[in-house]
Enzyme design. Structure first.
Site, PDB file in Angstrom:
ATOM      1  N   GLU A  89       0.838  -1.194   0.000  1.00  0.00           N
ATOM      2  CA  GLU A  89       0.000   0.000   0.000  1.00  0.00           C
ATOM      3  C   GLU A  89       0.873   1.244   0.000  1.00  0.00           C
ATOM      4  O   GLU A  89       1.958   1.257   0.600  1.00  0.00           O
ATOM      5  CB  GLU A  89      -0.934   0.005   1.216  1.00  0.00           C
ATOM      6  CG  GLU A  89      -1.964  -1.104   1.171  1.00  0.00           C
ATOM      7  CD  GLU A  89      -2.922  -1.095   2.352  1.00  0.00           C
ATOM      8  OE1 GLU A  89      -4.040  -1.613   2.187  1.00  0.00           O
ATOM      9  OE2 GLU A  89      -2.558  -0.578   3.420  1.00  0.00           O
ATOM     10  N   CYS A 109       6.820  -6.083   7.430  1.00  0.00           N
ATOM     11  CA  CYS A 109       7.904  -5.473   8.195  1.00  0.00           C
ATOM     12  C   CYS A 109       8.362  -6.439   9.274  1.00  0.00           C
ATOM     13  O   CYS A 109       7.544  -7.144   9.881  1.00  0.00           O
ATOM     14  CB  CYS A 109       7.432  -4.168   8.839  1.00  0.00           C
ATOM     15  SG  CYS A 109       8.752  -3.231   9.663  1.00  0.00           S
ATOM     16  N   GLY A 159       7.150  -1.215   5.989  1.00  0.00           N
ATOM     17  CA  GLY A 159       8.536  -1.660   6.030  1.00  0.00           C
ATOM     18  C   GLY A 159       9.480  -0.667   6.691  1.00  0.00           C
ATOM     19  O   GLY A 159       9.145   0.495   6.918  1.00  0.00           O
ATOM     20  N   GLU A 160      10.672  -1.160   6.992  1.00  0.00           N
ATOM     21  CA  GLU A 160      11.771  -0.346   7.526  1.00  0.00           C
ATOM     22  C   GLU A 160      12.711  -0.033   6.361  1.00  0.00           C
ATOM     23  O   GLU A 160      13.415  -0.923   5.850  1.00  0.00           O
ATOM     24  CB  GLU A 160      12.503  -1.127   8.625  1.00  0.00           C
ATOM     25  CG  GLU A 160      13.892  -0.621   8.979  1.00  0.00           C
ATOM     26  CD  GLU A 160      13.954   0.833   9.406  1.00  0.00           C
ATOM     27  OE1 GLU A 160      14.631   1.606   8.701  1.00  0.00           O
ATOM     28  OE2 GLU A 160      13.345   1.189  10.426  1.00  0.00           O
ATOM     29  N   SER A 191      12.525   7.732   6.917  1.00  0.00           N
ATOM     30  CA  SER A 191      12.271   7.460   8.329  1.00  0.00           C
ATOM     31  C   SER A 191      12.843   6.103   8.709  1.00  0.00           C
ATOM     32  O   SER A 191      12.822   5.166   7.904  1.00  0.00           O
ATOM     33  CB  SER A 191      10.766   7.479   8.593  1.00  0.00           C
ATOM     34  OG  SER A 191      10.487   7.159   9.942  1.00  0.00           O
ATOM     35  N   SER A 213      11.968   7.355  14.303  1.00  0.00           N
ATOM     36  CA  SER A 213      10.816   6.927  15.098  1.00  0.00           C
ATOM     37  C   SER A 213      11.302   6.643  16.511  1.00  0.00           C
ATOM     38  O   SER A 213      12.000   5.659  16.742  1.00  0.00           O
ATOM     39  CB  SER A 213      10.186   5.669  14.484  1.00  0.00           C
ATOM     40  OG  SER A 213       9.641   5.960  13.219  1.00  0.00           O
ATOM     41  N   LEU A 214      10.919   7.495  17.447  1.00  0.00           N
ATOM     42  CA  LEU A 214      11.480   7.412  18.801  1.00  0.00           C
ATOM     43  C   LEU A 214      10.487   6.765  19.781  1.00  0.00           C
ATOM     44  O   LEU A 214      10.749   5.700  20.319  1.00  0.00           O
ATOM     45  CB  LEU A 214      11.867   8.806  19.280  1.00  0.00           C
ATOM     46  CG  LEU A 214      12.954   8.888  20.335  1.00  0.00           C
ATOM     47  CD1 LEU A 214      14.251   8.300  19.828  1.00  0.00           C
ATOM     48  CD2 LEU A 214      13.170  10.337  20.752  1.00  0.00           C
ATOM     49  N   CYS A 332      -0.889   6.870   9.937  1.00  0.00           N
ATOM     50  CA  CYS A 332       0.345   6.294  10.471  1.00  0.00           C
ATOM     51  C   CYS A 332       0.058   5.031  11.276  1.00  0.00           C
ATOM     52  O   CYS A 332      -0.764   5.030  12.183  1.00  0.00           O
ATOM     53  CB  CYS A 332       1.035   7.325  11.364  1.00  0.00           C
ATOM     54  SG  CYS A 332       2.564   6.747  12.112  1.00  0.00           S
TER      55      CYS A 332
END
Length: 340
Positions: A89, A109, A159-160, A191, A213-214, A332
């Site tokens: 997507e 992911c 995904g990363e 990101s 991304s924390l 998100c």
């Protein structure tokens, strides 16, 4: 046969050189690919003999659009079928004066973040460079006459990105190349959940905006929410962020998902401000977007504003990000390809 969308211009020049073609033929093809040519016959400035040869020996296929949904706020979610049948997507997000495309880099992911629906798909495979950039071409087709307003790209979809490093780097080079897609480096954001070696390498190899991304200012809590923290702890991640050489005036965006009763207190905001000291940073606060099977809730507006107030008081530019496309599961953390 090779898909030429997976090549950088330099690799395409080498490929065609091996077939006795001059470098400027590669530049012609490279431009056509970024424009969205679907077959070699569309490349009318190539000799007919070369077009026939390439049709028989190379591929330029794109992902195939299977469905599109449009949300009440104008957000458009596209489901794209890949050549092996896998589904991804991608999301077109309307802004005040432009569009932003949220790109996927993997099918599923492997990061296992507790708050993300994509993690429920688990990891299936990486996308190729052409499957990454193909999302741009299809988004432009959907936008039609408004395609020129698609000026911003964010690698925040499925995904990363840094776990698919080589394909990402090739895609970025084609995205930024003036003969390719021609995007501004100021309008492309990658990101990451915190893959430290790849983050450091990316900063040395190409210039794009970076987002981290924390989601927690403490090692224990972050490890619960994001298993990547067990491999690359917060302390090490922030140490690298302090060492990154950014272009003058640039800042790292820290993304912080607010989860009711877990990471949304004033004291937690104060800890966040403290750990980011010395880093050129801005903070995006993201109220949690509910999704089936995820055991979290969004904080009240009062708590969200109080959290923001603490960060503003500490001197950080802090934006509460409006979640767009929530009604079509395009916000998100909500992406999930339901059709295998």
């Amino acid at each position: 046969m090779p898909n030429l969308r997976d090549f950088t211009l330099e690799a395409l020049e080498e490929y065609l050189s091996d077939q006795g073609q001059p470098p400027w033929r590669a530049r012609q093809i490279f431009r056509w690919l970024a424009r969205g040519a679907k077959n070699f016959e569309e490349m009318t400035d190539l000799p007919k003999a070369l077009r026939r040869h390439l049709t028989q020996t190379a591929d330029i296929s794109l992902p195939r659009l299977t469905t599109q949904e449009k949300g009440a706020d104008g957000t458009i979610k596209l489901a794209l079928r890949l050549s092996d049948g896998a589904l991804i997507e991608t999301v077109i997000i309307p802004e005040r004066d432009h569009y932003t495309l949220c790109l996927s880099s993997q099918v599923g992911c492997a990061m296992g973040c507790a708050f993300c629906l994509t993690a429920k798909m688990e990891f299936r495979r990486n996308l190729s460079p052409g499957e990454i950039t193909g999302q741009i071409i299809l988004a432009r087709e959907i936008l039609g006459e408004e395609a020129s307003r698609l000026t911003n790209l964010v690698f925040m979809g499925m995904g990363e990105p840094l776990a698919n490093y080589e394909a990402l780097l090739t895609a970025l080079r084609n995205i930024l190349h003036p003969l390719g897609f021609g995007f501004s480096k100021r309008r492309v954001t990658v990101s990451t959940s915190g893959l430290v070696p790849q983050l450091l390498r990316l900063s040395q190899e190409i210039v794009v905006k970076l987002a981290i991304s924390l989601h927690a200012p403490e090692e224990g809590l972050r490890s619960q929410l994001m298993p990547v923290n067990r491999t690359w702890p917060l302390k090490e991640l922030l140490s690298v962020c302090r060492r990154l050489k950014l272009p003058r005036g640039w800042r790292i965006t820290f993304e912080y998902l607010l989860l009711e009763g877990i990471n949304d207190s004033r004291a937690t905001a104060q800890k966040l401000a403290w750990i980011l000291r010395g880093i050129p940073a801005k903070i995006n606060l993201i109220p949690f977007n509910p999704a089936p099977g995820l055991p979290f809730r969004c904080p009240s507006e009062e708590r969200i504003l109080a959290f923001q107030a603490e960060l503003l008081k500490a001197g950080y530019t802090t934006i509460i990000r409006k979640s767009k496309g929530r009604d079509i599961s395009a916000a998100c953390g909500q992406l999930y390809a339901r059709v295998a």
